[in-house]
Design a protein around this motif. Structure first.
Motif, PDB file in Angstrom:
ATOM      1  N   TYR A 129      12.216   0.621  11.068  1.00  0.00           N
ATOM      2  CA  TYR A 129      11.251   0.983  10.027  1.00  0.00           C
ATOM      3  C   TYR A 129       9.925   1.338  10.699  1.00  0.00           C
ATOM      4  O   TYR A 129       9.032   0.489  10.812  1.00  0.00           O
ATOM      5  CB  TYR A 129      11.045  -0.176   9.051  1.00  0.00           C
ATOM      6  CG  TYR A 129      12.303  -0.642   8.364  1.00  0.00           C
ATOM      7  CD1 TYR A 129      12.752  -0.046   7.197  1.00  0.00           C
ATOM      8  CD2 TYR A 129      13.052  -1.708   8.895  1.00  0.00           C
ATOM      9  CE1 TYR A 129      13.906  -0.480   6.559  1.00  0.00           C
ATOM     10  CE2 TYR A 129      14.211  -2.151   8.262  1.00  0.00           C
ATOM     11  CZ  TYR A 129      14.621  -1.527   7.103  1.00  0.00           C
ATOM     12  OH  TYR A 129      15.767  -1.961   6.473  1.00  0.00           O
ATOM     13  N   PRO A 130       9.785   2.580  11.163  1.00  0.00           N
ATOM     14  CA  PRO A 130       8.576   2.978  11.924  1.00  0.00           C
ATOM     15  C   PRO A 130       7.305   2.758  11.125  1.00  0.00           C
ATOM     16  O   PRO A 130       7.264   2.940   9.901  1.00  0.00           O
ATOM     17  CB  PRO A 130       8.809   4.471  12.191  1.00  0.00           C
ATOM     18  CG  PRO A 130      10.277   4.672  12.025  1.00  0.00           C
ATOM     19  CD  PRO A 130      10.717   3.688  10.992  1.00  0.00           C
ATOM     20  N   GLY A 157      -0.847  -7.351   5.425  1.00  0.00           N
ATOM     21  CA  GLY A 157      -2.292  -7.511   5.272  1.00  0.00           C
ATOM     22  C   GLY A 157      -2.715  -7.580   3.820  1.00  0.00           C
ATOM     23  O   GLY A 157      -3.586  -8.379   3.451  1.00  0.00           O
ATOM     24  N   ILE A 158      -2.097  -6.745   2.983  1.00  0.00           N
ATOM     25  CA  ILE A 158      -2.424  -6.746   1.548  1.00  0.00           C
ATOM     26  C   ILE A 158      -2.064  -8.082   0.910  1.00  0.00           C
ATOM     27  O   ILE A 158      -2.833  -8.655   0.130  1.00  0.00           O
ATOM     28  CB  ILE A 158      -1.687  -5.593   0.834  1.00  0.00           C
ATOM     29  CG1 ILE A 158      -2.275  -4.244   1.239  1.00  0.00           C
ATOM     30  CG2 ILE A 158      -1.742  -5.768  -0.680  1.00  0.00           C
ATOM     31  CD1 ILE A 158      -3.713  -4.029   0.814  1.00  0.00           C
ATOM     32  N   ILE A 159      -0.878  -8.604   1.234  1.00  0.00           N
ATOM     33  CA  ILE A 159      -0.442  -9.878   0.665  1.00  0.00           C
ATOM     34  C   ILE A 159      -1.386 -10.999   1.111  1.00  0.00           C
ATOM     35  O   ILE A 159      -1.763 -11.868   0.310  1.00  0.00           O
ATOM     36  CB  ILE A 159       1.013 -10.189   1.087  1.00  0.00           C
ATOM     37  CG1 ILE A 159       1.975  -9.198   0.418  1.00  0.00           C
ATOM     38  CG2 ILE A 159       1.394 -11.618   0.715  1.00  0.00           C
ATOM     39  CD1 ILE A 159       3.415  -9.329   0.872  1.00  0.00           C
ATOM     40  N   SER A 193       8.496  -2.918   2.431  1.00  0.00           N
ATOM     41  CA  SER A 193       7.620  -1.816   2.838  1.00  0.00           C
ATOM     42  C   SER A 193       8.283  -0.463   2.613  1.00  0.00           C
ATOM     43  O   SER A 193       7.648   0.488   2.150  1.00  0.00           O
ATOM     44  CB  SER A 193       7.245  -1.967   4.320  1.00  0.00           C
ATOM     45  OG  SER A 193       6.641  -3.210   4.555  1.00  0.00           O
ATOM     46  N   LYS A 194       9.560  -0.396   2.935  1.00  0.00           N
ATOM     47  CA  LYS A 194      10.280   0.865   2.751  1.00  0.00           C
ATOM     48  C   LYS A 194      10.385   1.223   1.267  1.00  0.00           C
ATOM     49  O   LYS A 194      10.199   2.390   0.882  1.00  0.00           O
ATOM     50  CB  LYS A 194      11.675   0.754   3.361  1.00  0.00           C
ATOM     51  CG  LYS A 194      12.489   2.048   3.264  1.00  0.00           C
ATOM     52  CD  LYS A 194      13.871   1.889   3.884  1.00  0.00           C
ATOM     53  CE  LYS A 194      14.661   3.191   3.748  1.00  0.00           C
ATOM     54  NZ  LYS A 194      16.029   3.063   4.327  1.00  0.00           N
ATOM     55  N   SER A 215       5.401   2.097   2.210  1.00  0.00           N
ATOM     56  CA  SER A 215       4.275   1.664   3.029  1.00  0.00           C
ATOM     57  C   SER A 215       4.829   1.175   4.364  1.00  0.00           C
ATOM     58  O   SER A 215       5.945   1.536   4.738  1.00  0.00           O
ATOM     59  CB  SER A 215       3.487   0.569   2.306  1.00  0.00           C
ATOM     60  OG  SER A 215       2.296   0.265   3.005  1.00  0.00           O
ATOM     61  N   ASN A 216       4.063   0.374   5.123  1.00  0.00           N
ATOM     62  CA  ASN A 216       4.589  -0.170   6.371  1.00  0.00           C
ATOM     63  C   ASN A 216       4.346  -1.671   6.451  1.00  0.00           C
ATOM     64  O   ASN A 216       3.581  -2.240   5.680  1.00  0.00           O
ATOM     65  CB  ASN A 216       4.020   0.553   7.599  1.00  0.00           C
ATOM     66  CG  ASN A 216       2.521   0.338   7.763  1.00  0.00           C
ATOM     67  OD1 ASN A 216       2.031  -0.787   7.766  1.00  0.00           O
ATOM     68  ND2 ASN A 216       1.768   1.423   7.910  1.00  0.00           N
TER      69      ASN A 216
END
Length: 395
Positions: free
Chosen positions: A261-262, A311-313, A299-300, A304-305
């Protein structure tokens, strides 16, 4: 016969795991390979014991610098093993500095043996035969210097025990915090077993200190007594090898998932969108019901990543990923526990339906969020309902 059995047991245990843990593991699991090297070093350590207790003092005199080096490499190697499990895919050249004190003392003892000459070496062999670790000034400067080096090596060894204990505890604690940012069910990746391994390593070292304090000469002429430390060391080292052989390199799993998952750059105005998508994914899709949910999958799904979502959580909810997922799972479990149609379900079944991987993780997460166990929560609900029914009847 008993003497040879006593000296060979630790050699068999360490050599067995050295072979098992190193063959074919360097590329696929460097942590396991490192533990194999640790076992090989322990093998050479106990080979020194074998030379001494079989009275091969001439060989031991030339071998003792290797004994010193290997004994001072044990704790740094275990520390590097844990680092390879958790935070690094390979070691750096600077990590060799951990082995410098042992190398300096070992080389100094080798130089002393080389330059003390044959007469002083014979005197040192006589000293070994009559209690090698009973410190006293012999009047021979070469032997006294060797004695001082031995005391220095034991001092370094004692410092290592406490220093690396602190370093390993910090490393394992940091690891637990990190995996909680990535996995919703981190139980299998926790290093409680590694702490158990370290306890075994400490017990091995403690036993070594006790036997050193008693003096190796105590066991030199008593084969039955020699069986006691031999059995203890063999069992403890075998258990360390067994536990380590069952563990995969955790950090390599994280690296592989990052490759699958880049990570991509995210626009500056995305935080609000990520929060909305996250809430939608967890409330509508009930992503938390997936027992093995990982942050990469989330994220996928919300485009997002991993770093950004984590960081958001952390910032928006004040939680790590595991706590955030368990918050939704507890919410689901509370709904079931408050619904009469689920009264026939066991707590284990409710935890399973809520997305928890085990009953223990369900109880811990539920109690952490609500302050009571799920069983007590269900009982309180039944009591409240009974009180309400009784009040209605009286009315």
């Amino acid at each position: 016969m008993i003497r040879y059995l006593a000296v060979l047991n630790p050699l068999y245990a360490t050599l067995f795991w050295a072979i098992v843990l190193t063959i074919g593991t360097l590329r696929i699991n460097r942590a396991k390979f490192m533990l194999g090297v640790f076992m090989m070093v322990a093998f050479f350590l106990y080979l020194g014991h074998a030379f001494y207790f079989t009275r091969n003092f001439q060989i031991f005199t030339w071998y003792e610098w290797i004994y010193t080096l290997t004994s001072l490499a044990v704790f740094p190697m275990y520390y590097h093993y844990i680092r390879l499990l958790t935070v690094e895919t390979r070691l750096k050249p600077s990590d060799l500095l951990h082995y410098l004190p042992g190398l300096i003392v070992a080389v100094a003892s080798l130089f002393l043996i080389i330059f003390m000459g044959p007469i002083n070496r014979l005197a040192y062999i006589h000293h070994l035969e009559h209690g090698s670790h009973s410190f006293y000034l012999s009047g021979n400067p070469w032997i006294d210097a060797y004695q001082m080096l031995f005391l220095l090596s034991r001092l370094i060894f004692g410092i290592q025990i406490f220093a690396y204990l602190v370093l390993n505890i910090r490393l394992i604690r940091l690891h637990k915090e990190n995996i909680a940012q990535y996995y919703s069910n981190p139980e299998e990746l926790n290093l409680n077993w590694a702490q158990l391994m370290y306890i075994f390593l400490l017990l091995t070292s403690l036993a070594g200190f006790i036997f050193n304090a008693l003096g190796r000469s105590t066991f030199l002429d008593n084969s039955v007594k020699l069986l006691i430390p031999s059995f203890i060391f063999s069992v403890l080292l075998f258990v360390i090898g067994y536990l380590g052989n069952r563990q995969d390199q955790i950090v390599s799993q994280i690296v592989k998932l990052d490759e699958m998952y880049p990570q991509e750059e995210r626009p500056e105005n995305e935080p609000n969108n990520v929060v909305l998508k996250l809430e939608e994914y967890f409330t509508s899709e009930k992503a938390y019901l997936n027992k093995d949910l990982k942050i990469w999958e989330v994220s996928k799904m919300i485009n997002s990543n991993r770093t950004y979502v984590s960081g958001i959580i952390n910032k928006h909810y004040g939680m790590n990923f595991c706590t955030y997922v368990n918050h939704h799972r507890v919410k689901e479990a509370r709904w079931m526990l408050e619904t009469e149609s689920f009264d026939g379900y066991t707590l284990e079944h409710i935890g399973d339906l809520s997305g928890f991987g085990s009953l223990n993780s369900f109880i811990r997460a539920f109690q952490k969020e609500t302050g009571i166990t799920p069983g007590k929560y269900r009982e309180d609900r039944k009591v409240r309902k009974s009180d309400q029914s009784f009040a209605q009847i009286n009315t």
